[in-house]
Design a protein around this motif. Sequence first.
Motif, PDB file in Angstrom:
ATOM      1  N   GLN A 131       0.814  -1.218   0.000  1.00 53.69           N
ATOM      2  CA  GLN A 131       0.000   0.000   0.000  1.00 53.69           C
ATOM      3  C   GLN A 131       0.846   1.265   0.000  1.00 53.69           C
ATOM      4  O   GLN A 131       0.310   2.362  -0.154  1.00 53.69           O
ATOM      5  CB  GLN A 131      -0.904   0.022   1.241  1.00 53.69           C
ATOM      6  N   GLY A 132       2.143   1.117   0.223  1.00 51.54           N
ATOM      7  CA  GLY A 132       3.025   2.296   0.283  1.00 51.54           C
ATOM      8  C   GLY A 132       2.895   3.055   1.597  1.00 51.54           C
ATOM      9  O   GLY A 132       3.218   4.237   1.670  1.00 51.54           O
ATOM     10  N   LYS A 133       2.390   2.377   2.659  1.00 50.44           N
ATOM     11  CA  LYS A 133       2.171   3.064   3.947  1.00 50.44           C
ATOM     12  C   LYS A 133       2.979   2.401   5.052  1.00 50.44           C
ATOM     13  O   LYS A 133       2.470   2.073   6.103  1.00 50.44           O
ATOM     14  CB  LYS A 133       0.687   2.946   4.341  1.00 50.44           C
ATOM     15  N   PHE A 134       4.233   2.140   4.774  1.00 50.16           N
ATOM     16  CA  PHE A 134       5.015   1.297   5.662  1.00 50.16           C
ATOM     17  C   PHE A 134       5.715   2.059   6.777  1.00 50.16           C
ATOM     18  O   PHE A 134       6.011   3.238   6.657  1.00 50.16           O
ATOM     19  CB  PHE A 134       6.070   0.568   4.838  1.00 50.16           C
ATOM     20  N   SER A 135       5.998   1.333   7.881  1.00 42.94           N
ATOM     21  CA  SER A 135       6.896   1.834   8.915  1.00 42.94           C
ATOM     22  C   SER A 135       8.284   1.241   8.709  1.00 42.94           C
ATOM     23  O   SER A 135       9.289   1.903   8.897  1.00 42.94           O
ATOM     24  CB  SER A 135       6.401   1.438  10.301  1.00 42.94           C
ATOM     25  N   PHE A 136       8.295  -0.055   8.362  1.00 42.47           N
ATOM     26  CA  PHE A 136       9.573  -0.737   8.108  1.00 42.47           C
ATOM     27  C   PHE A 136       9.603  -1.208   6.665  1.00 42.47           C
ATOM     28  O   PHE A 136       8.584  -1.630   6.137  1.00 42.47           O
ATOM     29  CB  PHE A 136       9.709  -2.018   8.946  1.00 42.47           C
ATOM     30  N   LEU A 137      10.810  -1.202   6.099  1.00 41.96           N
ATOM     31  CA  LEU A 137      10.999  -1.796   4.781  1.00 41.96           C
ATOM     32  C   LEU A 137      11.904  -3.005   4.939  1.00 41.96           C
ATOM     33  O   LEU A 137      12.802  -2.991   5.782  1.00 41.96           O
ATOM     34  CB  LEU A 137      11.669  -0.783   3.851  1.00 41.96           C
ATOM     35  N   PRO A 138      11.688  -4.046   4.140  1.00 44.12           N
ATOM     36  CA  PRO A 138      12.573  -5.203   4.247  1.00 44.12           C
ATOM     37  C   PRO A 138      14.025  -4.772   4.003  1.00 44.12           C
ATOM     38  O   PRO A 138      14.307  -3.969   3.102  1.00 44.12           O
ATOM     39  CB  PRO A 138      12.069  -6.157   3.166  1.00 44.12           C
ATOM     40  N   CYS A 139      14.917  -5.296   4.839  1.00 42.69           N
ATOM     41  CA  CYS A 139      16.261  -4.704   4.955  1.00 42.69           C
ATOM     42  C   CYS A 139      17.070  -4.730   3.660  1.00 42.69           C
ATOM     43  O   CYS A 139      17.714  -3.722   3.319  1.00 42.69           O
ATOM     44  CB  CYS A 139      17.025  -5.415   6.063  1.00 42.69           C
ATOM     45  N   THR A 140      17.059  -5.840   2.933  1.00 49.58           N
ATOM     46  CA  THR A 140      17.911  -5.913   1.732  1.00 49.58           C
ATOM     47  C   THR A 140      17.399  -4.978   0.631  1.00 49.58           C
ATOM     48  O   THR A 140      18.176  -4.145   0.130  1.00 49.58           O
ATOM     49  CB  THR A 140      18.038  -7.374   1.245  1.00 49.58           C
ATOM     50  N   PRO A 141      16.119  -5.044   0.252  1.00 49.25           N
ATOM     51  CA  PRO A 141      15.647  -4.091  -0.763  1.00 49.25           C
ATOM     52  C   PRO A 141      15.794  -2.631  -0.312  1.00 49.25           C
ATOM     53  O   PRO A 141      16.149  -1.761  -1.116  1.00 49.25           O
ATOM     54  CB  PRO A 141      14.170  -4.460  -0.942  1.00 49.25           C
ATOM     55  N   ALA A 142      15.551  -2.365   0.970  1.00 54.49           N
ATOM     56  CA  ALA A 142      15.720  -0.983   1.457  1.00 54.49           C
ATOM     57  C   ALA A 142      17.182  -0.558   1.324  1.00 54.49           C
ATOM     58  O   ALA A 142      17.481   0.598   0.972  1.00 54.49           O
ATOM     59  CB  ALA A 142      15.279  -0.878   2.914  1.00 54.49           C
ATOM     60  N   GLY A 143      18.094  -1.491   1.567  1.00 60.38           N
ATOM     61  CA  GLY A 143      19.517  -1.199   1.413  1.00 60.38           C
ATOM     62  C   GLY A 143      19.873  -0.889  -0.033  1.00 60.38           C
ATOM     63  O   GLY A 143      20.677   0.016  -0.307  1.00 60.38           O
ATOM     64  N   VAL A 144      19.251  -1.601  -0.961  1.00 57.81           N
ATOM     65  CA  VAL A 144      19.496  -1.341  -2.392  1.00 57.81           C
ATOM     66  C   VAL A 144      19.030   0.081  -2.748  1.00 57.81           C
ATOM     67  O   VAL A 144      19.741   0.823  -3.436  1.00 57.81           O
ATOM     68  CB  VAL A 144      18.771  -2.390  -3.277  1.00 57.81           C
ATOM     69  N   PRO A 258      32.184  -9.101  -1.980  1.00 54.19           N
ATOM     70  CA  PRO A 258      31.527  -8.442  -0.842  1.00 54.19           C
ATOM     71  C   PRO A 258      31.700  -6.913  -0.890  1.00 54.19           C
ATOM     72  O   PRO A 258      32.414  -6.403  -1.744  1.00 54.19           O
ATOM     73  CB  PRO A 258      32.286  -9.032   0.353  1.00 54.19           C
ATOM     74  N   GLY A 259      31.017  -6.254   0.033  1.00 51.50           N
ATOM     75  CA  GLY A 259      31.186  -4.803   0.172  1.00 51.50           C
ATOM     76  C   GLY A 259      30.143  -3.979  -0.558  1.00 51.50           C
ATOM     77  O   GLY A 259      30.325  -2.765  -0.728  1.00 51.50           O
ATOM     78  N   GLY A 260      29.059  -4.625  -1.010  1.00 46.73           N
ATOM     79  CA  GLY A 260      27.998  -3.886  -1.700  1.00 46.73           C
ATOM     80  C   GLY A 260      26.714  -3.923  -0.885  1.00 46.73           C
ATOM     81  O   GLY A 260      26.575  -3.211   0.123  1.00 46.73           O
ATOM     82  N   VAL A 261      25.787  -4.793  -1.309  1.00 43.32           N
ATOM     83  CA  VAL A 261      24.471  -4.862  -0.669  1.00 43.32           C
ATOM     84  C   VAL A 261      24.563  -5.471   0.748  1.00 43.32           C
ATOM     85  O   VAL A 261      23.837  -5.054   1.647  1.00 43.32           O
ATOM     86  CB  VAL A 261      23.498  -5.692  -1.548  1.00 43.32           C
ATOM     87  N   GLY A 262      25.460  -6.438   0.937  1.00 38.55           N
ATOM     88  CA  GLY A 262      25.562  -7.160   2.222  1.00 38.55           C
ATOM     89  C   GLY A 262      25.600  -6.248   3.439  1.00 38.55           C
ATOM     90  O   GLY A 262      24.756  -6.356   4.333  1.00 38.55           O
ATOM     91  N   PRO A 263      26.564  -5.312   3.519  1.00 43.31           N
ATOM     92  CA  PRO A 263      26.630  -4.447   4.702  1.00 43.31           C
ATOM     93  C   PRO A 263      25.387  -3.572   4.880  1.00 43.31           C
ATOM     94  O   PRO A 263      25.035  -3.196   6.000  1.00 43.31           O
ATOM     95  CB  PRO A 263      27.857  -3.548   4.428  1.00 43.31           C
ATOM     96  N   MET A 264      24.701  -3.288   3.752  1.00 46.38           N
ATOM     97  CA  MET A 264      23.503  -2.437   3.841  1.00 46.38           C
ATOM     98  C   MET A 264      22.367  -3.140   4.559  1.00 46.38           C
ATOM     99  O   MET A 264      21.570  -2.508   5.255  1.00 46.38           O
ATOM    100  CB  MET A 264      23.027  -2.053   2.430  1.00 46.38           C
ATOM    101  N   THR A 265      22.269  -4.454   4.383  1.00 48.71           N
ATOM    102  CA  THR A 265      21.164  -5.208   4.984  1.00 48.71           C
ATOM    103  C   THR A 265      21.184  -5.027   6.505  1.00 48.71           C
ATOM    104  O   THR A 265      20.147  -4.767   7.129  1.00 48.71           O
ATOM    105  CB  THR A 265      21.290  -6.697   4.584  1.00 48.71           C
ATOM    106  N   ILE A 266      22.376  -5.131   7.090  1.00 49.18           N
ATOM    107  CA  ILE A 266      22.471  -5.002   8.549  1.00 49.18           C
ATOM    108  C   ILE A 266      22.232  -3.554   8.980  1.00 49.18           C
ATOM    109  O   ILE A 266      21.558  -3.291   9.980  1.00 49.18           O
ATOM    110  CB  ILE A 266      23.837  -5.529   9.041  1.00 49.18           C
ATOM    111  N   ALA A 267      22.749  -2.613   8.199  1.00 53.53           N
ATOM    112  CA  ALA A 267      22.536  -1.190   8.542  1.00 53.53           C
ATOM    113  C   ALA A 267      21.039  -0.864   8.541  1.00 53.53           C
ATOM    114  O   ALA A 267      20.543  -0.158   9.432  1.00 53.53           O
ATOM    115  CB  ALA A 267      23.290  -0.297   7.557  1.00 53.53           C
ATOM    116  N   MET A 268      20.308  -1.413   7.560  1.00 55.94           N
ATOM    117  CA  MET A 268      18.873  -1.126   7.486  1.00 55.94           C
ATOM    118  C   MET A 268      18.109  -1.821   8.616  1.00 55.94           C
ATOM    119  O   MET A 268      17.090  -1.318   9.082  1.00 55.94           O
ATOM    120  CB  MET A 268      18.296  -1.524   6.111  1.00 55.94           C
TER     121      MET A 268
END
Length: 285
Positions: A131-144, A258-268
């Motif tokens: 619906q586009g009304k989120f509080s959280f986004l799934p970590c990997t796509p949000a990291g992308v 490594p060093g691309g999407v992986g670290p973003m998942t944890i940050a998100m």
Amino acid sequence: MAKIIDGKAVSAEVKAFVAKETAQLKEQGIVPGLAVVIVGDDPASRVYVNNKKKACQEVGFYSEEYALPKETSQEELLALIDRLNKEAKINGILVQSPLPKGLDEAALVEAIDPHKDVDAFHAYNVGRIMQGKFSFLPCTPAGVMELLRSAGVEVGGKHCVVIGRSNIVGKPMAMLLLHQNGTVTICHSKTQNLPEICRSADILVSAVGRAGFVTGSMIKPGAAVIDVGMNRNENGELCGDVVFEEAERVAGYLTPVPGGVGPMTIAMLMKNTLTAAKLQNGIGS
Ligand code: NAP
């Protein structure tokens, strides 16, 4: 030559932001808390959980880890989740996958209080994302999305091709690109003319899980190529789906593995836990 998008640097920025906000929350007596549940002895899961714990320390969160034997029953896990749902100092709950055979992962995710579902895998949060009304986004796509933003890659009006349609990466990835006005094509194992579709992509996101899957000839010159894949090559080294040396010569932007999407998942994940802590304390909307 492609501009390499540095996921380590961008994830450090996200974590620095979370740490700063956490320090401010602490002045109000609020400490974001994350509980991680790991069952069994999968070595890759152990590494992920250790990295999550380390990230919690870095940003100043309270964290709890439940490392349970592989014989743990569904009922015991449901009882633990129920207890964590009610525990005020825990704002986020994460059950590390994969779980040992015999456990119903979907039922465990559905048992997590959606407001503490910092992976955003619960049907409630999946629906909110649609619906586009989120509080959280799934970590990997949000990291992308964060990587694209940091590189100044405009999504609006662009042809975005996502290879993979899993619930945790491909489908939410497509939805986030759509929310930012991308024109999105989702490819999967039954897609015909996949190389041709990929060649028409301004933004190509690969989430297949096969080393060497995306070759240079599948990339449009100047495209942004985001490699979500995490695989092992024949030498046992970590690599993505994209043939890096070929892609580097064609793409405009490229993420390494490594060093691309992986670290973003944890940050998100840290960002989602911060958001959860704020919302549970009546801060933000
Ligand atoms: P998954 O559930 O196995 O999904 C893989 C997808 O790839 C499926 O949709 C599958 O299509 C598609 N696929 C497989 N072979 C294909 C082919 N020959 N042509 C086109 N599509 C094909 O995997 P996932 O959980 O989404 O993960 C994907 C990759 O991302 C894995 O390497 C995983 O380790 C990695 N990952 C990385 C992170 C990170 O933080 N960097 C986080 C999560 C996942 P069908 O649906 O038709 O079978």
